[in-house]
Write a protein that holds these residues in place. Structure first.
Motif, PDB file in Angstrom:
ATOM      1  N   TYR A  71      25.947   6.729 -16.335  1.00  0.00           N
ATOM      2  CA  TYR A  71      27.404   6.072 -16.414  1.00  0.00           C
ATOM      3  C   TYR A  71      26.869   4.836 -15.553  1.00  0.00           C
ATOM      4  O   TYR A  71      26.844   4.284 -15.159  1.00  0.00           O
ATOM      5  N   ARG A  72      28.112   3.234 -16.047  1.00  0.00           N
ATOM      6  CA  ARG A  72      28.034   2.447 -15.946  1.00  0.00           C
ATOM      7  C   ARG A  72      28.414   2.119 -14.762  1.00  0.00           C
ATOM      8  O   ARG A  72      29.671   2.423 -15.133  1.00  0.00           O
ATOM      9  N   VAL A  73      28.273   1.425 -13.524  1.00  0.00           N
ATOM     10  CA  VAL A  73      28.839   0.873 -13.390  1.00  0.00           C
ATOM     11  C   VAL A  73      29.641  -0.215 -13.241  1.00  0.00           C
ATOM     12  O   VAL A  73      28.296  -1.272 -13.336  1.00  0.00           O
ATOM     13  N   LYS A  74      30.108  -0.785 -12.840  1.00  0.00           N
ATOM     14  CA  LYS A  74      30.955  -2.316 -12.779  1.00  0.00           C
ATOM     15  C   LYS A  74      30.456  -2.929 -11.734  1.00  0.00           C
ATOM     16  O   LYS A  74      30.236  -2.738 -10.524  1.00  0.00           O
ATOM     17  N   GLU A  75      30.433  -4.066 -12.220  1.00  0.00           N
ATOM     18  CA  GLU A  75      29.570  -5.471 -11.401  1.00  0.00           C
ATOM     19  C   GLU A  75      30.905  -6.004 -10.541  1.00  0.00           C
ATOM     20  O   GLU A  75      31.641  -6.985 -11.573  1.00  0.00           O
ATOM     21  N   TYR A  76      30.613  -6.401  -9.490  1.00  0.00           N
ATOM     22  CA  TYR A  76      31.754  -7.044  -8.836  1.00  0.00           C
ATOM     23  C   TYR A  76      31.000  -8.665  -8.248  1.00  0.00           C
ATOM     24  O   TYR A  76      29.309  -8.558  -8.046  1.00  0.00           O
ATOM     25  N   ARG A  77      31.663  -9.802  -8.024  1.00  0.00           N
ATOM     26  CA  ARG A  77      31.326 -11.303  -8.009  1.00  0.00           C
ATOM     27  C   ARG A  77      30.979 -11.400  -5.606  1.00  0.00           C
ATOM     28  O   ARG A  77      31.505 -12.011  -5.682  1.00  0.00           O
ATOM     29  N   GLN A  78      31.226  -9.891  -5.355  1.00  0.00           N
ATOM     30  CA  GLN A  78      31.179  -9.400  -4.252  1.00  0.00           C
ATOM     31  C   GLN A  78      30.589  -9.126  -3.224  1.00  0.00           C
ATOM     32  O   GLN A  78      30.777  -7.557  -4.340  1.00  0.00           O
ATOM     33  N   ILE A 111      41.618  -1.021  -3.868  1.00  0.00           N
ATOM     34  CA  ILE A 111      41.069  -0.246  -4.407  1.00  0.00           C
ATOM     35  C   ILE A 111      40.551  -0.793  -5.624  1.00  0.00           C
ATOM     36  O   ILE A 111      41.274  -1.815  -6.714  1.00  0.00           O
ATOM     37  N   LEU A 112      39.413  -1.453  -5.540  1.00  0.00           N
ATOM     38  CA  LEU A 112      38.630  -2.060  -6.258  1.00  0.00           C
ATOM     39  C   LEU A 112      38.200  -1.210  -8.125  1.00  0.00           C
ATOM     40  O   LEU A 112      38.492  -1.234  -9.169  1.00  0.00           O
ATOM     41  N   GLU A 113      38.379  -0.013  -8.022  1.00  0.00           N
ATOM     42  CA  GLU A 113      37.595   0.953  -8.587  1.00  0.00           C
ATOM     43  C   GLU A 113      37.717   2.350  -8.206  1.00  0.00           C
ATOM     44  O   GLU A 113      36.911   2.554  -6.852  1.00  0.00           O
ATOM     45  N   LEU A 115      35.265  18.952  -7.457  1.00  0.00           N
ATOM     46  CA  LEU A 115      35.677  16.986  -8.223  1.00  0.00           C
ATOM     47  C   LEU A 115      34.833  16.323  -6.774  1.00  0.00           C
ATOM     48  O   LEU A 115      35.563  16.531  -5.332  1.00  0.00           O
ATOM     49  N   PHE A 116      34.582  15.678  -7.306  1.00  0.00           N
ATOM     50  CA  PHE A 116      34.399  14.413  -6.176  1.00  0.00           C
ATOM     51  C   PHE A 116      34.750  12.918  -7.055  1.00  0.00           C
ATOM     52  O   PHE A 116      34.249  12.670  -7.968  1.00  0.00           O
ATOM     53  N   MET A 117      35.160  12.345  -5.520  1.00  0.00           N
ATOM     54  CA  MET A 117      35.673  11.473  -6.067  1.00  0.00           C
ATOM     55  C   MET A 117      34.770  10.742  -5.442  1.00  0.00           C
ATOM     56  O   MET A 117      34.532   9.922  -4.024  1.00  0.00           O
ATOM     57  N   ILE A 118      34.869   8.342  -6.358  1.00  0.00           N
ATOM     58  CA  ILE A 118      33.815   7.573  -5.706  1.00  0.00           C
ATOM     59  C   ILE A 118      35.051   6.280  -5.821  1.00  0.00           C
ATOM     60  O   ILE A 118      35.860   6.478  -6.744  1.00  0.00           O
ATOM     61  N   VAL A 119      35.503   5.596  -5.056  1.00  0.00           N
ATOM     62  CA  VAL A 119      35.826   4.924  -4.501  1.00  0.00           C
ATOM     63  C   VAL A 119      35.628   2.952  -4.087  1.00  0.00           C
ATOM     64  O   VAL A 119      35.016   3.605  -2.935  1.00  0.00           O
ATOM     65  N   ASP A 120      35.541   2.321  -4.984  1.00  0.00           N
ATOM     66  CA  ASP A 120      35.023   0.758  -4.204  1.00  0.00           C
ATOM     67  C   ASP A 120      35.946  -0.002  -3.853  1.00  0.00           C
ATOM     68  O   ASP A 120      36.694   0.077  -4.554  1.00  0.00           O
ATOM     69  N   THR A 121      35.160  -0.390  -2.777  1.00  0.00           N
ATOM     70  CA  THR A 121      35.899  -1.804  -1.989  1.00  0.00           C
ATOM     71  C   THR A 121      35.884  -2.684  -1.753  1.00  0.00           C
ATOM     72  O   THR A 121      34.938  -2.599  -1.566  1.00  0.00           O
ATOM     73  N   PRO A 122      36.384  -3.706  -1.371  1.00  0.00           N
ATOM     74  CA  PRO A 122      36.478  -5.045  -0.655  1.00  0.00           C
ATOM     75  C   PRO A 122      35.861  -4.462   0.470  1.00  0.00           C
ATOM     76  O   PRO A 122      36.413  -3.297   1.019  1.00  0.00           O
ATOM     77  N   LEU A 123      34.777  -5.155   1.094  1.00  0.00           N
ATOM     78  CA  LEU A 123      34.599  -5.318   2.936  1.00  0.00           C
ATOM     79  C   LEU A 123      35.575  -5.502   3.995  1.00  0.00           C
ATOM     80  O   LEU A 123      35.570  -4.175   4.454  1.00  0.00           O
TER      81      LEU A 123
END
Length: 130
Positions: A9-16, A59-61, A71-79
């Motif tokens: 699965y493609r993962v989003k790229e962030y500028r941070q 939440i970014l993603e 179920l397994f959830m992944i949550v990407d956030t700012p630092l």
């Protein structure tokens, strides 16, 4: 490219730089309920207010993965994201409590719980990158 478990699965790229939270939850062991749970999370049927609320709390993603009833959830956030503050705010947003009750019939949880009360945060025990 068609994404599958085998192709990845493609993962989003962030500028941070970001940080990641991982959670798990168990569904009721009923194939028809699981099929309906999947349908309700499709792009066509997920509630716009819920998707907007997830973004509003920072939440970014968010990704959900399923294997059987797990179920397994992944949550990407700012630092600078604070999990407890964000989850408390999320619980107060429009239709969030209604959504949680709407999903509870499929989940192996008690009715009336918030997302933060249902989903269990997981501990990272290994990583490959340095």
């Amino acid at each position: 490219m068609h994404e599958t478990p085998q192709t990845g699965y493609r993962v989003k790229e962030y500028r941070q730089p970001v940080k990641r939270y991982c959670q798990t939850l168990e569904l009721r062991d009923n194939p028809e309920l699981i099929k309906e749970y999947r349908r309700r999370h499709s792009r066509e049927h997920a509630w716009r207010e819920i998707l907007d609320g997830i973004r509003q709390v920072g939440i970014l993603e968010m990704e959900l993965y399923i294997l059987g009833t797990r179920l397994f959830m992944i949550v990407d956030t700012p630092l600078d994201f604070d999990w407890d503050t964000a989850m408390a705010r999320l619980a107060t947003l429009p239709r969030q409590a209604e959504w949680e009750d709407y999903m509870a019939e499929f989940q192996l949880v008690k009715q009336g719980l918030s997302s933060a009360e249902k989903w269990q945060l997981m501990e990272r025990m290994f990583y490959l990158y340095e």
